[in-house]
Scaffold this motif. Sequence first.
Motif, PDB file in Angstrom:
ATOM      1  N   THR A 160     -56.332-124.451  17.994  1.00 31.36           N
ATOM      2  CA  THR A 160     -57.599-123.896  17.530  1.00 31.36           C
ATOM      3  C   THR A 160     -57.631-123.898  16.009  1.00 31.36           C
ATOM      4  O   THR A 160     -56.641-123.556  15.360  1.00 31.36           O
ATOM      5  N   ARG A 161     -58.759-124.264  15.439  1.00 30.53           N
ATOM      6  CA  ARG A 161     -58.924-124.199  13.988  1.00 30.53           C
ATOM      7  C   ARG A 161     -59.104-122.743  13.558  1.00 30.53           C
ATOM      8  O   ARG A 161     -59.821-121.979  14.222  1.00 30.53           O
ATOM      9  N   VAL A 162     -58.483-122.377  12.456  1.00 26.33           N
ATOM     10  CA  VAL A 162     -58.548-121.003  11.957  1.00 26.33           C
ATOM     11  C   VAL A 162     -59.104-121.040  10.535  1.00 26.33           C
ATOM     12  O   VAL A 162     -58.492-121.619   9.635  1.00 26.33           O
ATOM     13  N   ILE A 163     -60.257-120.409  10.355  1.00 22.78           N
ATOM     14  CA  ILE A 163     -61.001-120.472   9.100  1.00 22.78           C
ATOM     15  C   ILE A 163     -61.328-119.058   8.654  1.00 22.78           C
ATOM     16  O   ILE A 163     -61.725-118.217   9.468  1.00 22.78           O
ATOM     17  N   ALA A 164     -61.187-118.784   7.367  1.00 26.81           N
ATOM     18  CA  ALA A 164     -61.579-117.490   6.808  1.00 26.81           C
ATOM     19  C   ALA A 164     -62.802-117.674   5.928  1.00 26.81           C
ATOM     20  O   ALA A 164     -62.891-118.642   5.170  1.00 26.81           O
ATOM     21  N   TYR A 165     -63.730-116.732   6.033  1.00 27.39           N
ATOM     22  CA  TYR A 165     -64.924-116.719   5.179  1.00 27.39           C
ATOM     23  C   TYR A 165     -65.058-115.324   4.607  1.00 27.39           C
ATOM     24  O   TYR A 165     -65.307-114.365   5.332  1.00 27.39           O
ATOM     25  N   THR A 166     -64.857-115.202   3.303  1.00 24.08           N
ATOM     26  CA  THR A 166     -64.885-113.907   2.636  1.00 24.08           C
ATOM     27  C   THR A 166     -65.908-113.919   1.510  1.00 24.08           C
ATOM     28  O   THR A 166     -66.197-114.978   0.941  1.00 24.08           O
ATOM     29  N   GLU A 167     -66.438-112.734   1.205  1.00 17.55           N
ATOM     30  CA  GLU A 167     -67.330-112.601   0.051  1.00 17.55           C
ATOM     31  C   GLU A 167     -66.564-112.245  -1.222  1.00 17.55           C
ATOM     32  O   GLU A 167     -67.161-112.174  -2.297  1.00 17.55           O
ATOM     33  N   SER A 168     -65.253-112.026  -1.124  1.00 16.81           N
ATOM     34  CA  SER A 168     -64.459-111.834  -2.328  1.00 16.81           C
ATOM     35  C   SER A 168     -64.444-113.129  -3.129  1.00 16.81           C
ATOM     36  O   SER A 168     -64.381-114.227  -2.550  1.00 16.81           O
ATOM     37  N   LEU A 169     -64.493-113.013  -4.446  1.00 13.90           N
ATOM     38  CA  LEU A 169     -64.555-114.205  -5.280  1.00 13.90           C
ATOM     39  C   LEU A 169     -63.249-114.993  -5.208  1.00 13.90           C
ATOM     40  O   LEU A 169     -62.218-114.499  -4.764  1.00 13.90           O
ATOM     41  N   ALA A 170     -63.310-116.232  -5.677  1.00 11.97           N
ATOM     42  CA  ALA A 170     -62.269-117.221  -5.395  1.00 11.97           C
ATOM     43  C   ALA A 170     -60.874-116.780  -5.814  1.00 11.97           C
ATOM     44  O   ALA A 170     -59.911-116.948  -5.059  1.00 11.97           O
ATOM     45  N   TYR A 171     -60.737-116.231  -7.026  1.00  9.52           N
ATOM     46  CA  TYR A 171     -59.403-115.899  -7.527  1.00  9.52           C
ATOM     47  C   TYR A 171     -58.711-114.882  -6.622  1.00  9.52           C
ATOM     48  O   TYR A 171     -57.563-115.078  -6.196  1.00  9.52           O
TER      49      TYR A 171
END
Length: 301
Positions: free
Chosen positions: A118-129
């Motif tokens: 299974t592909r595991v992907i994170a999507y966060t609103e925290s900025l890149a750094y």
Amino acid sequence: MGRPPIGALVTDMDNTLFDWLAMWHAAFGAMLERLVADSGVPRETLEREIYQLHQEHGTTEYAFVIQALPSLRARHPDVDLRARYAGAIEAYRAARRGTLRLYPGVLDTLRALRAAGTRVIAYTESLAYYAAYRVRALGLDGVLDTLYSPPDHALPDGATPETIRRYPPEHYRLGATVHRHTRAGAWKPDAAVLRGILDELGATSDEVVYVGDSLVKDVAMAQAAGVVDVFPGYGDARGRPGYALLRRVTHWTPAMLARSETRAEAEVRPTHVLREGFAELLGLIEPRPFFPRVAPRRPPA
């Protein structure tokens, strides 16, 4: 109903994979207390100025907040504020190191999904750094296939990455996890962002599960995108220690706060709820190997 076959997981990070509020409260609170003690500026003044800076830069983790505080700049017009208040910076870092850890069961669950193909992907609103920092610090580099986050805020005038970094450039890069940026100014619950992630993956909505701790942002977004939604009930930050301070210095607009705090749970009903921990996810879905069912869309260069 049987468990839905799932080829890809998209998950929020903050208060879903780890206790962001506890970490932020410990780190930011330690820095603020040290600033008050070392500067003599009233706490209320510092909080008011920090709120304005967070609003301006669109993050509650503005890395240059000390250098930008008007009260400190007025007291020390010709002084390097980072050096002058190095104790506050170290207090922040020490408290962060002591509190940044995954919730129980998260790492084993993500590894089980990866083992199933299974592909595991994170999507966060925290900025890149900070998003990338936490992936490295939490041992998720290579456990996540892809990390999606907004780009970083602009650097102060005259600053470059080379002048502010303490380590070589490779220290700040993810080794195995691919880091991609979402569109600047696009925030949850904008379902177009989640649909864009699916397009880049080559996935259809019926083979994806989304996990996120906010009913009005994560769950509403997943439902609008036609994705199976899972709500981790353990991640609700409201009313917990630190939440009142977060509200006083937040980057959220008053409208965003009102929407998140006044919208009744009855208006957004999650399809699935994790009541004890992240590991319950494996009992709700049937992980399977991921194969693109539509042509993946190449992300912008």
